[in-house]
Design a protein around this motif. Structure first.
Motif, PDB file in Angstrom:
ATOM      1  N   ALA A 168      35.988  20.967  22.310  1.00 51.93           N
ATOM      2  CA  ALA A 168      34.997  21.693  22.837  1.00 51.93           C
ATOM      3  C   ALA A 168      35.291  22.931  23.393  1.00 51.93           C
ATOM      4  O   ALA A 168      34.635  23.834  23.510  1.00 51.93           O
ATOM      5  CB  ALA A 168      34.678  20.717  24.274  1.00 51.93           C
ATOM      6  N   ILE A 169      36.698  23.272  24.049  1.00 53.83           N
ATOM      7  CA  ILE A 169      37.013  24.498  24.662  1.00 53.83           C
ATOM      8  C   ILE A 169      36.865  25.588  23.614  1.00 53.83           C
ATOM      9  O   ILE A 169      36.196  26.560  23.755  1.00 53.83           O
ATOM     10  CB  ILE A 169      38.098  24.246  25.072  1.00 53.83           C
ATOM     11  N   ASP A 170      37.427  25.559  22.471  1.00 55.02           N
ATOM     12  CA  ASP A 170      37.285  26.249  21.401  1.00 55.02           C
ATOM     13  C   ASP A 170      35.781  26.518  20.856  1.00 55.02           C
ATOM     14  O   ASP A 170      35.370  27.704  20.460  1.00 55.02           O
ATOM     15  CB  ASP A 170      38.048  26.097  20.189  1.00 55.02           C
TER      16      ASP A 170
ATOM     17  N   GLU B 228      31.352  33.943  22.418  1.00 53.63           N
ATOM     18  CA  GLU B 228      31.741  35.121  21.800  1.00 53.63           C
ATOM     19  C   GLU B 228      30.753  35.692  20.945  1.00 53.63           C
ATOM     20  O   GLU B 228      30.583  37.031  20.745  1.00 53.63           O
ATOM     21  CB  GLU B 228      33.401  35.108  21.295  1.00 53.63           C
ATOM     22  N   ALA B 229      30.127  34.771  20.040  1.00 51.74           N
ATOM     23  CA  ALA B 229      28.919  35.207  19.260  1.00 51.74           C
ATOM     24  C   ALA B 229      27.837  35.655  20.007  1.00 51.74           C
ATOM     25  O   ALA B 229      26.791  35.880  19.296  1.00 51.74           O
ATOM     26  CB  ALA B 229      28.969  33.908  18.246  1.00 51.74           C
TER      27      ALA B 229
ATOM     28  N   ASN C  81      34.409  24.639  14.206  1.00 51.77           N
ATOM     29  CA  ASN C  81      35.394  24.183  15.250  1.00 51.77           C
ATOM     30  C   ASN C  81      35.771  22.676  15.304  1.00 51.77           C
ATOM     31  O   ASN C  81      36.456  22.313  16.066  1.00 51.77           O
ATOM     32  CB  ASN C  81      34.984  24.965  16.619  1.00 51.77           C
ATOM     33  N   CYS C  82      34.882  22.047  14.633  1.00 48.43           N
ATOM     34  CA  CYS C  82      34.769  20.448  14.825  1.00 48.43           C
ATOM     35  C   CYS C  82      34.779  19.801  13.519  1.00 48.43           C
ATOM     36  O   CYS C  82      34.796  18.826  13.277  1.00 48.43           O
ATOM     37  CB  CYS C  82      33.370  20.005  15.726  1.00 48.43           C
TER      38      CYS C  82
END
Ligand code: 2BA
Length: 108
Positions: free
Chosen positions: A13-15, A22-23, A63-64
């Motif tokens: 979740a953090i990333d 950031e996007a 990311n997941c």
């Protein structure tokens, strides 16, 4: 407008939130619990225009991703009588994603 709801593992979740932010996406992160395993997971809400949904889903996928990790399971007895740690392959990561239509959107 659409609401992308992603239920992900806490460790991802953090990333995920950092990369979405950031996007340029606005993100809300909720601490949630899966009904089946009764374990903590994280639900990430992103409200976006329709043409941005694919970009959000791409970031969630990046990311997941489901991946395999080795963990040391219980100690298993060897024929020699010595108890050895037995590595076990487990799947981690993954996401359940819902994309909902948003009828109205207000900010006060
Ligand atoms: P996943 O299907 O990857 O689901 C992970 C988490 O995503 C779920 O946690 C739940 O919090 C959410 N989720 C998945 N599908 C959903 C849906 N249709 N509506 C709302 N939330 C949803 P858990 O409920 O703790 O489930 C963890 C894992 O256990 C699931 O992984 C699935 O592999 C398994 N599972 C869930 N329900 C099951 C059932 N009735 N029978 C067998 N296995 C089940």
């Amino acid at each position: 407008m659409k609401l992308v709801i992603s239920i992900v593992q806490d460790e991802d979740a953090i990333d995920l939130v950092d990369n979405l932010t950031e996007a340029g996406f606005s993100v809300t992160k909720l601490a949630t619990t899966g009904g089946f395993l009764k374990q903590g997971n994280t639900t990430v809400l992103v409200g976006v225009e329709k043409d941005k949904v694919e970009e959000v889903i791409k970031i969630v996928k990046e990311n997941c991703a489901i991946r395999e990790s080795l963990i040391e399971s219980e100690f298993i007895p060897e024929p020699t009588g010595i108890y050895m740690p037995y590595p076990l392959e487990v799947k981690t990561g993954g996401a359940t994603v819902f994309v909902l239509d948003v009828d109205d959107y207000y900010k006060f």
